[in-house]
Design a protein around this motif. Structure first.
Motif, PDB file in Angstrom:
ATOM      1  N   ILE A 364       0.955  -1.137  -0.177  1.00 15.19           N
ATOM      2  CA  ILE A 364       0.037  -0.108  -0.062  1.00 15.19           C
ATOM      3  C   ILE A 364       0.860   1.254  -0.175  1.00 15.19           C
ATOM      4  O   ILE A 364       0.497   2.479  -0.584  1.00 15.19           O
ATOM      5  CB  ILE A 364      -1.120   0.216   1.195  1.00 15.19           C
ATOM      6  N   LEU A 390      -7.244   2.055   5.070  1.00 17.73           N
ATOM      7  CA  LEU A 390      -7.384   1.723   3.754  1.00 17.73           C
ATOM      8  C   LEU A 390      -7.734   0.085   3.865  1.00 17.73           C
ATOM      9  O   LEU A 390      -8.704  -0.279   3.045  1.00 17.73           O
ATOM     10  CB  LEU A 390      -6.263   1.914   3.111  1.00 17.73           C
ATOM     11  N   ARG A 391      -7.241  -0.650   4.666  1.00 19.39           N
ATOM     12  CA  ARG A 391      -7.492  -2.758   4.783  1.00 19.39           C
ATOM     13  C   ARG A 391      -9.051  -1.505   4.798  1.00 19.39           C
ATOM     14  O   ARG A 391     -10.206  -2.496   4.247  1.00 19.39           O
ATOM     15  CB  ARG A 391      -6.696  -2.333   5.768  1.00 19.39           C
ATOM     16  N   LYS A 393     -11.708   0.701   4.924  1.00 20.17           N
ATOM     17  CA  LYS A 393     -12.566   1.773   3.692  1.00 20.17           C
ATOM     18  C   LYS A 393     -12.522   0.153   2.840  1.00 20.17           C
ATOM     19  O   LYS A 393     -13.602   0.157   1.848  1.00 20.17           O
ATOM     20  CB  LYS A 393     -11.464   2.671   3.169  1.00 20.17           C
ATOM     21  N   LEU A 394     -11.644  -0.792   2.762  1.00 16.28           N
ATOM     22  CA  LEU A 394     -12.113  -1.460   0.789  1.00 16.28           C
ATOM     23  C   LEU A 394     -12.270  -2.479   0.977  1.00 16.28           C
ATOM     24  O   LEU A 394     -12.383  -3.499   0.146  1.00 16.28           O
ATOM     25  CB  LEU A 394     -10.965  -1.225   0.178  1.00 16.28           C
ATOM     26  N   LYS A 415      -7.873  -5.130  -4.378  1.00 16.93           N
ATOM     27  CA  LYS A 415      -8.223  -3.766  -3.364  1.00 16.93           C
ATOM     28  C   LYS A 415      -7.128  -3.421  -2.498  1.00 16.93           C
ATOM     29  O   LYS A 415      -6.684  -1.745  -2.393  1.00 16.93           O
ATOM     30  CB  LYS A 415      -9.198  -4.577  -2.890  1.00 16.93           C
ATOM     31  N   SER A 419      -6.137   0.356  -2.880  1.00 13.34           N
ATOM     32  CA  SER A 419      -5.183   0.889  -2.193  1.00 13.34           C
ATOM     33  C   SER A 419      -4.624   1.519  -2.570  1.00 13.34           C
ATOM     34  O   SER A 419      -4.210   2.891  -1.410  1.00 13.34           O
ATOM     35  CB  SER A 419      -4.876  -0.330  -0.231  1.00 13.34           C
ATOM     36  N   LYS A 420      -3.506   1.083  -2.917  1.00  7.98           N
ATOM     37  CA  LYS A 420      -2.103   1.343  -2.764  1.00  7.98           C
ATOM     38  C   LYS A 420      -2.003   2.936  -4.160  1.00  7.98           C
ATOM     39  O   LYS A 420      -1.690   4.344  -3.637  1.00  7.98           O
ATOM     40  CB  LYS A 420      -1.122   0.765  -3.684  1.00  7.98           C
TER      41      LYS A 420
END
Length: 511
Positions: A364, A390-391, A393-394, A415, A419-420
């Motif tokens: 990420i 981000l983990r 959120k996605l 995903k 995220s990245k």
């Protein structure tokens, strides 16, 4: 002959922190095409890896019964000896060896340790004829397309006297014509008594060829359906996700602003073949909050266009202008593209999108470490915080942000790639085949993420070979053919027929 060529009874497979298979049962009849479907992470590929000996006897519990005999495979060679062959989504061919050499690799036609090349190529030609491939057996693998490489893999399996052929996402990287040819071959092999298990997210293809369909969900067998008139895509999806999926594409509150991103008079030459122009005078624009699609047949130049714009990652002798918010951008490399608010999600997440041997956290943060560092020292606490956020959120399904990315399902890997690039806080996001090889449930989640980014005012370009995806997600569509833009359609006037009409008309103009 027994009714069932294969039975898998109470198969349970554990990985650290997760039960990948939970008492899975599967029965496959002799001579049938049996489809295995489920969301990413449902356990389909894991189950086939158990069956083929990739996960050896003792690493799982339960029984494999093949042709009435209980099997305990130590490795893949054990399963191949009795007629089980698996073809993975990532093809296991060596590019700089010939077709004939690849067909008999590990299964050489040799005597006293000396390979008989004459016999090798004569036999290879026989198998190529069986799969309908006209290429010479002396042709190098690197010189044929992916569709033909799939046929070489099947020829390779036939050379091992295959009785049960396992195909994992065989058409994921193929265009429509190559997909139809491959499905036709599987049906032809059925006529010759070869049993097939096919794993696919393309449910229209499953319905087209399968006799029986088994649904896995969360590592468990949900149901097995014999295909009849009542079995539809919606019926299969309900089994896969555990609920009715009313809309394949989430609704988006459209609030499109002014023109924000432009490509003007863009020309790109082939980096290898001198004088060959790949992209020809392309012009396009994207507004704030708009999702624009680029459609076209494989080889039309969509990916080459995207990569050349993204910091000249492809091509040479590039001319034309890239503008953002009315100002011209001079992007000499990928780093400058990122610094100027561009992001490109590659179509090949395993090779070019992720570091599979590294964890989620590092994948990420890798595209913009400057956001996490001071005096060239990375703030690891901040990196953990960003990755965790981000983990969440996605909705990346994993044991932790320290899980190795290569062990995630395809949908969750995609995903991580998203995220990245979201972490780089781009203004313009180019998504190349963003849902290739992932299931309908994971697709819906990714579509929702795309819509949220558009609602935040990002300018988004989607490149996709799936026309329903282009039509369901995009506000406006550009059609490409042979390196040129040959049509522009708004959502109201776009259809599969109108897109193909643009392509066919441009072909006639060229002639």
């Amino acid at each position: 002959m027994a009714e069932f060529i294969l039975e898998m009874r109470n198969i349970t497979k554990l990985f650290p922190g997760v039960k990948a298979l939970d008492n899975v049962n599967l029965k496959v009849k002799s001579g049938e095409i049996h489809a295995l479907v489920g969301e990413n992470g449902a356990g389909k590929s894991t189950l086939m890896s158990v069956l083929s000996g990739i996960y050896p006897y003792g690493s799982y519990s339960g029984d494999i019964i093949f042709e009435g005999n209980v099997c305990s495979f130590k490795d893949i060679k054990d399963s191949e000896k009795i007629g089980i062959a698996i073809i993975h989504q990532e093809l296991a061919l060596i590019p700089y060896l010939s077709i004939g050499e690849n067909i008999f690799l590990g299964n050489e036609r040799a005597k006293n340790g000396i390979i008989n090349w004459n016999t090798t190529h004569i036999k290879a030609t026989e198998y190529l004829n069986r799969v309908g491939l006209k290429e010479s057996s002396q042709t190098l693998i690197k010189d044929i397309g992916v569709g033909k490489q799939q046929l070489v893999e099947i020829a390779k399996a036939l050379a091992k006297d295959v009785k049960l052929l396992i195909l994992d996402e065989p058409t994921a990287a193929l265009n429509e014509e190559d997909s139809d040819n491959l499905l036709g071959l599987i049906l032809e092999l059925k006529k010759h008594g070869i049993t097939s298990i096919i794993i696919s997210h393309k449910l229209n293809e499953v319905i087209k060829v399968a006799d029986t369909i088994t649904v896995l969900r969360d590592g468990a067998t949900i149901e097995t359906m014999v295909k009849d008139a009542t079995v539809s895509e919606d019926r299969i999806i309900k089994g896969m996700v555990g609920r009715d999926l009313v809309n394949r594409f989430p609704k988006r509150e459209v609030s499109i602003g002014e023109i924000y991103f432009e490509i003007n008079d863009w020309n790109v030459f082939d980096p290898v073949v001198d004088g060959k122009k790949i992209i020809k005078n392309v012009n396009l624009k994207v507004h704030r909050g708009e999702v624009v699609g680029i459609s076209g047949l494989m080889g039309s130049g969509r990916t080459e266009l995207a990569m050349s714009v993204f910091g000249r990652a492809y091509g040479k002798h590039i001319t034309g202008k890239v503008k953002k918010d009315g100002k011209e951008l001079l992007l000499k490399n990928v780093r400058q593209a990122i610094e100027n608010g561009l992001a490109y999600v590659t179509e090949d997440r395993k090779t070019a999108g992720l570091v599979l041997i590294d964890n989620i956290k590092k994948n990420i943060s890798i595209a913009k470490l400057t956001k996490l560092s001071k005096n060239q020292i990375i703030d690891e606490n901040k990196e953990i915080q960003v990755a965790e956020e981000l983990r969440r959120k996605l909705n990346i399904k994993s044991s932790s942000i320290l899980q190795r990315t290569g062990n995630l399902s395809g949908g969750n890997q995609q995903k991580v790639v998203l995220s990245k690039w979201i972490f780089t806080d781009p203004d313009v996001l180019i998504l190349d085949e963003p849902t290739r090889g992932i299931d309908v449930g994971a697709k819906y989640e990714i579509y929702t993420i795309i819509n949220k980014l558009a609602e935040e005012g990002k300018s988004i370009i989607i490149i996709s070979s799936e026309l329903p995806e282009i039509l369901g997600m995009c506000d406006r569509i550009y059609v490409m053919n042979e390196g040129r833009i040959v049509g522009e359609l708004d959502q109201k006037n776009a259809s599969q027929e109108s897109i193909m009409k643009c392509i066919m008309q441009s072909n006639r103009e060229v002639v």
